[in-house]
Design an enzyme around this catalytic site. Structure first.
Site, PDB file in Angstrom:
ATOM      1  N   SER A  31       2.256  -8.966  37.311  1.00 45.72           N
ATOM      2  CA  SER A  31       2.092  -9.956  38.385  1.00 45.72           C
ATOM      3  C   SER A  31       1.030  -9.526  39.403  1.00 45.72           C
ATOM      4  O   SER A  31       0.996  -8.374  39.849  1.00 45.72           O
ATOM      5  CB  SER A  31       3.418 -10.186  39.108  1.00 45.72           C
ATOM      6  N   SER A  33       1.002 -11.079  42.274  1.00 46.30           N
ATOM      7  CA  SER A  33       1.545 -11.621  43.514  1.00 46.30           C
ATOM      8  C   SER A  33       1.452 -10.650  44.695  1.00 46.30           C
ATOM      9  O   SER A  33       0.986 -11.034  45.778  1.00 46.30           O
ATOM     10  CB  SER A  33       3.000 -12.063  43.306  1.00 46.30           C
ATOM     11  N   LYS A  80      14.976 -17.845  38.592  1.00 48.89           N
ATOM     12  CA  LYS A  80      14.603 -19.075  39.293  1.00 48.89           C
ATOM     13  C   LYS A  80      15.739 -20.083  39.391  1.00 48.89           C
ATOM     14  O   LYS A  80      15.815 -20.847  40.361  1.00 48.89           O
ATOM     15  CB  LYS A  80      13.401 -19.728  38.613  1.00 48.89           C
ATOM     16  N   GLY A 144       4.416 -29.385  26.831  1.00 53.88           N
ATOM     17  CA  GLY A 144       5.430 -28.352  27.012  1.00 53.88           C
ATOM     18  C   GLY A 144       6.774 -28.964  27.336  1.00 53.88           C
ATOM     19  O   GLY A 144       6.898 -30.186  27.513  1.00 53.88           O
ATOM     20  N   GLY A 147      10.767 -25.211  32.239  1.00 49.36           N
ATOM     21  CA  GLY A 147      10.842 -25.404  33.679  1.00 49.36           C
ATOM     22  C   GLY A 147       9.507 -25.780  34.293  1.00 49.36           C
ATOM     23  O   GLY A 147       9.447 -26.586  35.226  1.00 49.36           O
ATOM     24  N   ALA A 148       8.422 -25.191  33.771  1.00 44.99           N
ATOM     25  CA  ALA A 148       7.089 -25.526  34.295  1.00 44.99           C
ATOM     26  C   ALA A 148       6.774 -26.995  34.058  1.00 44.99           C
ATOM     27  O   ALA A 148       6.078 -27.625  34.856  1.00 44.99           O
ATOM     28  CB  ALA A 148       6.025 -24.641  33.642  1.00 44.99           C
TER      29      ALA A 148
END
Length: 310
Positions: A31, A33, A80, A144, A147-148
């Site tokens: 990540s 982030s 999430k 897709g 969740g995205a």
């Protein structure tokens, strides 16, 4: 440090900071982030930091965020959805998508939101010169079924004026689950599963596409048919913009290449990462987007991706 290697609370590592937050997930070694947010805090002159917390220990995390200096946390897989029952409240985006990637404080309360929806929205509005001509009032499309995909559908319907959204995916069960969830939250009536290229040929072309699948060549017949559906839409006379959400290890994917060859504007997934992260810092710092160092973080992310390709 605790015996298991996790950060204890209070933690001496944060003593020199005015505020701190976490990146909670597993695994998170790849990540960007913490680097992303550190760039923002440094440019704003804030003694803040986001600390990586590679963990599946929910109870420990819930203790950590109660530190008085903690401003909140980014939340990634596999937490999430699991984090939601532990929060005091959710924003409309967090509730509608059913997944939380950001926790912020509202007084003593911990509120969850989903900034992935904003990442999708801003990727288009910050990069497409004429939304009215390109995608407003036209069908949207999501490739897709996870969740995205729900975040992308929410953005297309609620922010981007797409009355219809085509869903393209190898697994019909996943598509049914997305449609069922979105309908239960009030934004799924315009969703349409497009399962064959022949079906795609008969439909109006989309103006905005969000691709939410890994960058693997299609192998099974179901995967190949989903790719043929995508190619059928890309070949329509109207050329819109496509956001390729896959950016690791490289943002240049097969679908992006197909779209570019077909004459579509390709928006790299790093744009979604950047704008969802800026939205997180809007919650955490209280600063509007206009006061955040957008170009600085874009430069840093670009440099990191260049290193990864070496």
């Amino acid at each position: 440090m605790a015996a298991n290697g996790l950060i204890t609370c209070p933690d001496p590592a944060v003593d020199h900071l005015d505020r701190h937050g976490y990146l909670f997930g597993w695994p998170i070694a790849h990540s960007m982030s913490p680097l992303f947010h550190q760039t923002i805090y440094d440019n704003l002159g804030l003694r803040w930091s986001q600390l990586p917390l590679p963990s599946t220990d929910m109870d420990h995390f819930l203790q950590l965020i109660r530190h008085p200096k903690c401003y909140g946390s980014a939340v990634t897989m596999p937490h999430k959805v699991a984090i939601i029952p532990h929060l005091d409240d959710l924003t409309p985006e967090g509730r509608a998508v059913g997944a939380c990637n950001t926790i912020f404080r509202r007084g003593s309360r911990f509120v969850g939101t989903n900034t992935d929806t904003i990442g999708v929205r801003e990727s288009f509005y910050q990069n497409v010169a004429s939304p009215d001509q390109v995608f407003h009032g036209r069908p949207g499309m999501v490739i897709g079924g996870g969740g995205a995909a729900r975040s992308a559908v929410y953005a297309l319907v609620n922010f981007m004026k797409c009355p219809t959204v085509y869903l393209v995916n190898r697994d019909a069960t996943e598509v049914d689950a997305v449609i069922g969830w979105c309908k239960s939250q009030g934004y799924g009536d315009g969703l349409q599963h497009v399962s064959t290229a022949a079906q795609a040929e008969a439909l109006a072309g989309p103006g905005a596409i969000v691709a939410c699948v890994p960058n693997f060549p299609p192998v099974t017949e179901a995967e190949k048919e989903a790719r043929r559906v995508t190619e059928a839409f890309l070949s329509k006379s109207h050329k819109g913009a496509i956001l390729e959400m896959c950016y690791h290890p490289t943002p240049w994917t097969e679908i992006a290449a197909l779209a570019e060859k077909a004459g579509w504007q390709v928006i790299l997934g790093t744009e979604a990462v950047i704008y969802q992260g800026l939205e997180q810092d809007r919650y955490w710092t209280g600063r509007p987007l206009e006061e955040l160092p957008v170009q600085k973080v874009k430069d840093v992310i670009s440099q990191e991706l260049s290193k990864a390709r070496l």
